[in-house]
Design a protein around this motif. Structure first.
Motif, PDB file in Angstrom:
ATOM      1  N   PRO A 109      -3.843  22.290  13.482  1.00 49.69           N
ATOM      2  CA  PRO A 109      -5.067  22.840  12.903  1.00 49.69           C
ATOM      3  C   PRO A 109      -5.537  21.987  11.724  1.00 49.69           C
ATOM      4  CG  PRO A 109      -3.178  24.056  12.076  1.00 49.69           C
ATOM      5  CD  PRO A 109      -2.642  23.026  13.036  1.00 49.69           C
ATOM      6  N   TYR A 110      -6.804  21.589  11.744  1.00 49.37           N
ATOM      7  CA  TYR A 110      -7.362  20.774  10.667  1.00 49.37           C
ATOM      8  C   TYR A 110      -8.471  21.562   9.987  1.00 49.37           C
ATOM      9  CZ  TYR A 110      -8.700  16.652   8.041  1.00 49.37           C
ATOM     10  OH  TYR A 110      -8.945  15.774   7.013  1.00 49.37           O
ATOM     11  N   VAL A 111      -8.242  21.902   8.743  1.00 48.34           N
ATOM     12  CA  VAL A 111      -9.218  22.642   7.945  1.00 48.34           C
ATOM     13  C   VAL A 111      -9.421  21.850   6.661  1.00 48.34           C
ATOM     14  CG1 VAL A 111      -9.822  24.858   6.919  1.00 48.34           C
ATOM     15  CG2 VAL A 111      -8.289  24.791   8.901  1.00 48.34           C
ATOM     16  N   ASP A 112     -10.578  21.232   6.526  1.00 50.81           N
ATOM     17  CA  ASP A 112     -10.810  20.370   5.371  1.00 50.81           C
ATOM     18  C   ASP A 112     -11.159  21.188   4.137  1.00 50.81           C
ATOM     19  OD1 ASP A 112     -13.294  21.162   6.240  1.00 50.81           O
ATOM     20  OD2 ASP A 112     -14.260  19.244   5.884  1.00 50.81           O
ATOM     21  N   GLY A 113     -11.332  20.486   3.014  1.00 47.85           N
ATOM     22  CA  GLY A 113     -11.564  21.158   1.745  1.00 47.85           C
ATOM     23  C   GLY A 113     -12.799  22.021   1.729  1.00 47.85           C
ATOM     24  N   LYS A 114     -13.875  21.569   2.360  1.00 48.72           N
ATOM     25  CA  LYS A 114     -15.112  22.354   2.385  1.00 48.72           C
ATOM     26  C   LYS A 114     -14.907  23.652   3.161  1.00 48.72           C
ATOM     27  CE  LYS A 114     -18.387  21.190   0.768  1.00 48.72           C
ATOM     28  NZ  LYS A 114     -18.917  21.468  -0.589  1.00 48.72           N
ATOM     29  N   ALA A 115     -14.197  23.599   4.282  1.00 50.99           N
ATOM     30  CA  ALA A 115     -13.917  24.817   5.046  1.00 50.99           C
ATOM     31  C   ALA A 115     -13.035  25.765   4.243  1.00 50.99           C
ATOM     32  CB  ALA A 115     -13.262  24.467   6.377  1.00 50.99           C
ATOM     33  N   LEU A 116     -12.079  25.225   3.501  1.00 50.30           N
ATOM     34  CA  LEU A 116     -11.214  26.066   2.675  1.00 50.30           C
ATOM     35  C   LEU A 116     -12.013  26.750   1.569  1.00 50.30           C
ATOM     36  CD1 LEU A 116      -7.994  23.870   2.391  1.00 50.30           C
ATOM     37  CD2 LEU A 116      -8.342  25.911   3.794  1.00 50.30           C
TER      38      LEU A 116
END
Length: 231
Positions: free
Chosen positions: A158-165
């Motif tokens: 799963p890849y969740v970047d800083g903006k999504a976080l």
């Protein structure tokens, strides 16, 4: 309201990847992967996401759907297409970067980003470094590409970047990629077995859609308010 309730509403009302919004039918084939790279370049600039999506559509509508066609187009043709999509602030610089990037991709990988995937061999840092060799693709652009491509390159999930976080935090959701992936799977409508990932619905499609929705929540307070109103 549970985290699952929030995710279900978020996905139902805002669960569309940026690739889908730009008209890209993302598959593990050269042309849509290249189109995603172009979109990632446009989205990473300091400009509204809706404008970046519109500009990507305009480029593709003008036939610039592959690195070969992008490289063959004149700089002015690229500028005109970007302007048609409303992408005017960085149009000349971006038009040059798109041409240079297309030629680099042709020279280094024969126009096929799957060769970059193979060279990275599951190493996410190597993949992101390879993407950043393309003019205009910095850390943000690499994040966007990986966030969306996990739908078809499951080894990146799963890849969740800083903006999504940031979006997850605004909605009161967990900020662990693993926990968000679990929520994505639990909230996703059942798919036929033939469409599910090997061993069940554990591929990257669900988290790619959720991550895009979370980015929308990070960028637009109205998305947060809408989810809260309907959850």
């Amino acid at each position: 309201m549970t985290a699952r309730d929030t995710v279900e509403v978020l996905l139902a009302r805002h669960g569309t990847t940026y690739a889908t919004e730009a008209g890209i039918r993302l598959r593990n084939t050269p042309q849509p992967l290249y189109q995603l790279l172009v979109l990632s370049d446009l989205l990473s600039a300091r400009i509204r996401a809706s404008v970046a999506v519109s500009a990507a559509r305009a480029l593709f509508d003008h036939g610039m759907r592959s690195p070969r066609r992008m490289a063959a187009a004149s700089r002015q043709q690229r500028v005109d297409a970007l302007g048609e999509g409303g992408y005017r602030r960085y149009d000349e610089r971006t038009a040059t970067q798109l041409g240079d990037g297309a030629r680099l991709l042709l020279d280094e990988y024969g126009g096929d980003l799957r060769r970059l995937r193979a060279a990275a061999d599951g190493d996410l840092d190597a993949l992101r470094a390879g993407l950043r060799r393309a003019p205009g693709i910095g850390p943000a652009g690499a994040d966007i590409f990986v966030r969306e491509v996990q739908a078809v390159w499951p080894e990146t999930a799963p890849y969740v970047d800083g903006k999504a976080l940031q979006g997850a935090e605004r909605l009161g959701l967990p900020t662990s990629p693993a926990k968000l992936a679990e929520l994505a799977v639990s909230a996703e409508p059942p798919r036929p077995a033939r469409e599910a990932g090997r061993g069940g619905r554990t591929d990257g499609r669900g988290i790619a859609v959720l991550a895009a929705a979370l980015v929308r929540a990070a960028l637009d307070q109205h998305v947060v308010e809408d989810v809260r109103a309907h959850a």
